[in-house]
Design an enzyme around this catalytic site. Structure first.
Site, PDB file in Angstrom:
ATOM      1  N   HIS A  89      -1.871   2.028 -13.986  1.00 32.84           N
ATOM      2  CA  HIS A  89      -1.101   0.918 -14.584  1.00 32.84           C
ATOM      3  C   HIS A  89      -1.501   0.706 -16.047  1.00 32.84           C
ATOM      4  CE1 HIS A  89      -0.919  -0.822 -10.260  1.00 32.84           C
ATOM      5  NE2 HIS A  89       0.311  -0.473 -10.564  1.00 32.84           N
TER       6      HIS A  89
ATOM      7  N   LYS B 212       4.662  -8.479   0.692  1.00 25.59           N
ATOM      8  CA  LYS B 212       3.813  -7.291   0.720  1.00 25.59           C
ATOM      9  C   LYS B 212       2.397  -7.612   1.209  1.00 25.59           C
ATOM     10  CE  LYS B 212       5.404  -3.673  -2.377  1.00 25.59           C
ATOM     11  NZ  LYS B 212       4.954  -2.832  -3.507  1.00 25.59           N
TER      12      LYS B 212
ATOM     13  N   ARG C  47       5.351   8.395 -10.733  1.00 30.11           N
ATOM     14  CA  ARG C  47       4.454   9.451 -10.263  1.00 30.11           C
ATOM     15  C   ARG C  47       5.303  10.546  -9.644  1.00 30.11           C
ATOM     16  NH1 ARG C  47       1.157   4.922  -7.206  1.00 30.11           N
ATOM     17  NH2 ARG C  47       3.291   4.177  -7.278  1.00 30.11           N
TER      18      ARG C  47
ATOM     19  N   SER D  94      -2.348   1.644  -5.827  1.00 32.74           N
ATOM     20  CA  SER D  94      -3.115   0.454  -5.414  1.00 32.74           C
ATOM     21  C   SER D  94      -3.377   0.465  -3.905  1.00 32.74           C
ATOM     22  CB  SER D  94      -2.351  -0.821  -5.776  1.00 32.74           C
ATOM     23  OG  SER D  94      -2.159  -0.890  -7.157  1.00 32.74           O
TER      24      SER D  94
HETATM   25  P1  ADP Z   1       5.487  -2.240  -7.031  1.00 35.30           P
HETATM   26  O1  ADP Z   1       5.058  -3.319  -6.112  1.00 35.30           O
HETATM   27  O2  ADP Z   1       6.691  -2.549  -7.836  1.00 35.30           O
HETATM   28  O3  ADP Z   1       5.496  -0.859  -6.427  1.00 35.30           O
HETATM   29  P2  ADP Z   1       3.033  -1.527  -8.371  1.00 35.30           P
HETATM   30  O4  ADP Z   1       2.090  -2.548  -8.855  1.00 35.30           O
HETATM   31  O5  ADP Z   1       2.587  -0.677  -7.231  1.00 35.30           O
HETATM   32  O6  ADP Z   1       4.372  -2.262  -8.127  1.00 35.30           O
HETATM   33  O7  ADP Z   1       3.451  -0.581  -9.582  1.00 35.30           O
HETATM   34  C1  ADP Z   1       4.125  -1.058 -10.697  1.00 35.30           C
HETATM   35  C2  ADP Z   1       4.683   0.113 -11.467  1.00 35.30           C
HETATM   36  O8  ADP Z   1       3.624   0.963 -11.893  1.00 35.30           O
HETATM   37  C3  ADP Z   1       5.627   1.011 -10.675  1.00 35.30           C
HETATM   38  O9  ADP Z   1       6.628   1.473 -11.555  1.00 35.30           O
HETATM   39  C4  ADP Z   1       4.759   2.132 -10.230  1.00 35.30           C
HETATM   40  O10 ADP Z   1       5.501   3.316 -10.008  1.00 35.30           O
HETATM   41  C5  ADP Z   1       3.861   2.276 -11.437  1.00 35.30           C
HETATM   42  N1  ADP Z   1       2.587   2.905 -11.093  1.00 35.30           N
HETATM   43  C6  ADP Z   1       1.744   2.593 -10.099  1.00 35.30           C
HETATM   44  N2  ADP Z   1       0.670   3.406 -10.075  1.00 35.30           N
HETATM   45  C7  ADP Z   1       0.840   4.277 -11.111  1.00 35.30           C
HETATM   46  C8  ADP Z   1       0.084   5.384 -11.630  1.00 35.30           C
HETATM   47  N3  ADP Z   1      -1.038   5.788 -11.048  1.00 35.30           N
HETATM   48  N4  ADP Z   1       0.565   6.023 -12.710  1.00 35.30           N
HETATM   49  C9  ADP Z   1       1.738   5.639 -13.273  1.00 35.30           C
HETATM   50  N5  ADP Z   1       2.500   4.614 -12.840  1.00 35.30           N
HETATM   51  C10 ADP Z   1       2.068   3.944 -11.771  1.00 35.30           C
END
Ligand code: ADP
Length: 178
Positions: free
Chosen positions: A20, A44, A99, A137
């Site tokens: 992130h 979630k 990803r 996460s």
């Molecule tokens: P959501 O609940 O919308 O999936 P996340 O907090 O998991 O939210 O992720 C927010 C954004 O960050 C999403 O677009 C997700 O694809 C991106 N993201 C999460 N982990 C990574 C990573 N390791 N590298 C790049 N982008 C990521």
């Protein structure tokens, strides 16, 4: 009308990972102001409360390389439709991280739906950095819960919070068994 380009980076950030943070830093290169939207997402069942997740993202911003970029980033919690949040913030761009393979279908569909809701706000995808490609996460939480080392996936600050959370959860479980 101001000509500053505003972007919103929405997510659950439960917790914020190095993946992130990398997207945040890179997004500041394409927008003048970046608003990180921390979704309440009660559905979630997040490990951290909204306030904790906002606080963790703020802490990471405070440690971002380059003071200039730091000053253009803001963190806000929201519980409305992401598109409505983007419009409220005056954003013309929604930033998402992508990803390899795993995110594509969901993100493709979401971007399509958001485009139908409001074609004036464009979803922009930043490819995950190959160093952080496999970080999610969800896995960070699962690994940490089972006592695995997640220090390569999150900052030392987030690591301390996760460790404390699972330590206190463990104690609670033991206490409940007595
Ligand atoms: P959501 O609940 O919308 O999936 P996340 O907090 O998991 O939210 O992720 C927010 C954004 O960050 C999403 O677009 C997700 O694809 C991106 N993201 C999460 N982990 C990574 C990573 N390791 N590298 C790049 N982008 C990521």
């Amino acid at each position: 009308m101001s000509s500053a380009r505003i972007g919103v980076y929405p997510g659950t950030f439960d917790p914020i990972t190095n993946g992130h943070t990398d997207i945040i830093l890179r997004a500041t290169k394409i927008v003048d102001r970046l608003v990180i939207g921390v979704a309440r997402n009660i559905g979630k069942g997040p490990l951290f409360s909204t306030d904790e997740r906002v606080e963790m993202v703020r802490e990471e911003i405070a440690h971002l390389a380059g003071t200039e970029a730091r000053q253009r980033v803001e963190v806000k919690a929201y519980d409305i439709l992401t598109m409505h949040f983007a419009v409220e913030e005056g954003a013309t761009v929604i930033v998402r991280g992508l990803r390899a393979v795993s995110d594509f279908e969901y993100e493709f569909q979401m971007a399509g739906m958001n485009n139908r809701l409001n074609a004036n706000v464009e979803t922009v995808f930043l490819m995950a950095n190959d160093k952080y490609q496999f970080i999610a996460s969800r896995f960070v939480k699962e690994i940490a819960q089972l006592g695995g080392d997640v220090s390569h996936f999150v900052s030392p600050r987030v690591l301390r919070r996760i460790t404390a959370r699972f330590a206190s959860n463990g104690k609670k479980k033991v206490a409940a068994k007595r």
